[in-house]
Motif scaffolding. Sequence first.
Motif, PDB file in Angstrom:
ATOM      1  N   GLU A  22       0.848  -1.113   0.140  1.00 61.34           N
ATOM      2  CA  GLU A  22       0.053  -0.167   0.086  1.00 61.34           C
ATOM      3  C   GLU A  22       0.790   1.074   0.055  1.00 61.34           C
ATOM      4  O   GLU A  22       0.642   2.071  -0.961  1.00 61.34           O
ATOM      5  CB  GLU A  22      -0.970  -0.153   1.226  1.00 61.34           C
ATOM      6  N   ILE A  23       1.937   1.388   0.757  1.00 64.28           N
ATOM      7  CA  ILE A  23       2.638   2.480   0.970  1.00 64.28           C
ATOM      8  C   ILE A  23       3.512   2.666  -0.354  1.00 64.28           C
ATOM      9  O   ILE A  23       3.442   3.844  -0.931  1.00 64.28           O
ATOM     10  CB  ILE A  23       3.956   2.279   1.851  1.00 64.28           C
ATOM     11  N   ASN A  24       4.064   1.807  -1.023  1.00 66.65           N
ATOM     12  CA  ASN A  24       4.541   1.962  -2.440  1.00 66.65           C
ATOM     13  C   ASN A  24       3.779   2.363  -3.662  1.00 66.65           C
ATOM     14  O   ASN A  24       4.047   2.985  -4.263  1.00 66.65           O
ATOM     15  CB  ASN A  24       5.345   0.733  -2.729  1.00 66.65           C
ATOM     16  N   GLU A  25       2.462   1.819  -3.597  1.00 70.77           N
ATOM     17  CA  GLU A  25       1.436   2.452  -4.365  1.00 70.77           C
ATOM     18  C   GLU A  25       1.195   3.737  -4.266  1.00 70.77           C
ATOM     19  O   GLU A  25       1.105   4.573  -5.222  1.00 70.77           O
ATOM     20  CB  GLU A  25      -0.020   1.346  -4.195  1.00 70.77           C
ATOM     21  N   CYS A  26       1.016   4.141  -3.179  1.00 72.92           N
ATOM     22  CA  CYS A  26       0.849   5.443  -2.692  1.00 72.92           C
ATOM     23  C   CYS A  26       2.010   6.429  -3.256  1.00 72.92           C
ATOM     24  O   CYS A  26       1.662   7.411  -3.965  1.00 72.92           O
ATOM     25  CB  CYS A  26       0.532   5.676  -1.151  1.00 72.92           C
ATOM     26  N   LEU A  27       3.100   5.914  -2.798  1.00 66.83           N
ATOM     27  CA  LEU A  27       4.355   6.741  -3.281  1.00 66.83           C
ATOM     28  C   LEU A  27       4.482   6.775  -4.607  1.00 66.83           C
ATOM     29  O   LEU A  27       5.061   7.649  -5.276  1.00 66.83           O
ATOM     30  CB  LEU A  27       5.642   6.183  -2.485  1.00 66.83           C
ATOM     31  N   GLY A  28       4.327   5.804  -5.569  1.00 68.66           N
ATOM     32  CA  GLY A  28       4.274   5.454  -6.766  1.00 68.66           C
ATOM     33  C   GLY A  28       3.364   6.559  -7.617  1.00 68.66           C
ATOM     34  O   GLY A  28       3.583   6.955  -8.634  1.00 68.66           O
ATOM     35  N   ALA A  29       2.288   6.656  -7.002  1.00 68.31           N
ATOM     36  CA  ALA A  29       1.428   7.670  -7.713  1.00 68.31           C
ATOM     37  C   ALA A  29       1.620   9.314  -7.101  1.00 68.31           C
ATOM     38  O   ALA A  29       0.931  10.182  -7.469  1.00 68.31           O
ATOM     39  CB  ALA A  29      -0.080   7.527  -6.938  1.00 68.31           C
ATOM     40  N   SER A  30       2.653   9.411  -6.372  1.00 67.32           N
ATOM     41  CA  SER A  30       2.942  10.929  -5.953  1.00 67.32           C
ATOM     42  C   SER A  30       4.377  11.397  -6.614  1.00 67.32           C
ATOM     43  O   SER A  30       5.042  10.551  -7.423  1.00 67.32           O
ATOM     44  CB  SER A  30       3.154  10.833  -4.413  1.00 67.32           C
ATOM     45  N   ASN A  31       4.598  12.539  -6.272  1.00 67.62           N
ATOM     46  CA  ASN A  31       5.866  13.168  -6.721  1.00 67.62           C
ATOM     47  C   ASN A  31       7.087  13.402  -5.554  1.00 67.62           C
ATOM     48  O   ASN A  31       8.019  13.905  -5.669  1.00 67.62           O
ATOM     49  CB  ASN A  31       5.488  14.469  -7.065  1.00 67.62           C
ATOM     50  N   ILE A  32       6.709  12.468  -4.726  1.00 64.37           N
ATOM     51  CA  ILE A  32       7.682  12.288  -3.617  1.00 64.37           C
ATOM     52  C   ILE A  32       8.810  11.610  -4.044  1.00 64.37           C
ATOM     53  O   ILE A  32       8.978  10.806  -4.946  1.00 64.37           O
ATOM     54  CB  ILE A  32       7.208  11.489  -2.368  1.00 64.37           C
ATOM     55  N   GLU A  33      10.219  12.179  -3.857  1.00 61.87           N
ATOM     56  CA  GLU A  33      11.605  11.913  -4.227  1.00 61.87           C
ATOM     57  C   GLU A  33      12.079  11.017  -3.056  1.00 61.87           C
ATOM     58  O   GLU A  33      13.149  10.387  -3.367  1.00 61.87           O
ATOM     59  CB  GLU A  33      12.320  12.927  -4.849  1.00 61.87           C
TER      60      GLU A  33
END
Length: 458
Positions: free
Chosen positions: A173-184
């Motif tokens: 879940e965490i990686n799905e959320c981060l993958g959809a964001s601009n977080i670097e």
Amino acid sequence: MKTLIIDIDDLNPNNREQMDCEIFILKDKFNIDNVIRVSDTVNEYCDSFKNDEVLDEFFIKYVLVGYEIYVHITYRNVLDAIYFYLNYKTHNKIVFFGNYLNYIYPNLIKKYDDLDYAILNFQEEFDCKKIISQVNSRELSLNTFNGCPYKCEYCSLNIPYIDYKNYDVNYKEINECLGASNIESVFFSNELFFKNENDVEEFIETKNKLNYEFSCSLRAELLNKEIINLLRKGNCKSIFLGIESGSPRIRKYYRKQINAKELLHNIDYLIKNEINIICSFIISDPRELECDLNKTIELMWDIKNIEKNNKYNALIIYEINKIQFFPGSELTKKYYNSLQSDNYTIDTKYANNNVYDILKNKYLLTNYYNIKKNIDGSIDRLRNLLEYLFNTYVYIDKRILDDKIIIKNHYLLKFLVKLSKENNEQVKKLLDLHESYVYGYEEEKYNIFSSLYYDLIE
């Protein structure tokens, strides 16, 4: 009634850290738009760095009347929060909230029965997408509130998680959320983000080709070559290791099953893989002898030489802590009757004697108390001298790491203890500059320490 959230987690105006995830969760749950970070309201260059002075300046700027004020509670700021409450309670409704509050709530209400509390299960309330949506930055500090299954003797951070369902992080879940964001870049601020090698494998598998870099904490005894290879593959920037002591005897009390030889091998492999390391140590335990402390310095010395021998391919930072007695920890229960008010630490952080009235609630605020040998300031100065030596000085004067005999014979330890107890004008100036968070004095600090150190050698 108007509503706002007050963040007093860090009252140093020179620090600019992201707000805690607990604030984001409460903000979303109660639909509160107004959040004020006290440290952001203070002149960055002001001379008043004591906690109550920063709060007093805030009180002058913000004459709040008729508000419902939510104050975030952590193990670091309970005293500050109560100080805030006593100043604003007459004309406002004060509500404390925070994961740590889940544990200390009964003790607070006994003393301050007109306080209100928002008791939340942050593990159930956690929503990665909602937290990311509130971050206006490409950097993220994220806590999934899964706690830590280990029970270190000195720690009470696992206590608020006793009623939570599990210690397993939902990496997918965490990686799905981060993958959809601009977080670097992400700092996973969980007490323990990985419990074992399977957790690391699952995280890296679900991270797949996502390119964001990350930092996290990991048990030192879990490190091995396979885990380090996975961390490198997943673009790990740095890890936090709670080593705590170089003495096997002290580590046994803490339930840290660390093999020093394996630790050094793994640190060497981390550096070769360009992963930075924060090594955390605790000094001044009630049972610590001179030989135990010297073993800690010797281990720190060996670790720093690994960094040097690898030509500083990655950095090793030392975090050195004076032992603290957190409410409810096993260590606190053992030594509770011996604990005295740590007046040196209190006077360093607070200017107003009114805080001593708050501190009469010893059971709630045991981390402001300590054993007799730790309350005169000498251990605090020793801690700061060690941090300066190993985090700054050794990068300028690399010769010092070649002289192992000063460790083996306890010369360096005796020298630092002597400085910390004498606290002469040169030491005071060095430590004032070191603790000021102001850059530009490296040469002056180096010259002071060098003059003191090489006088000893000669």
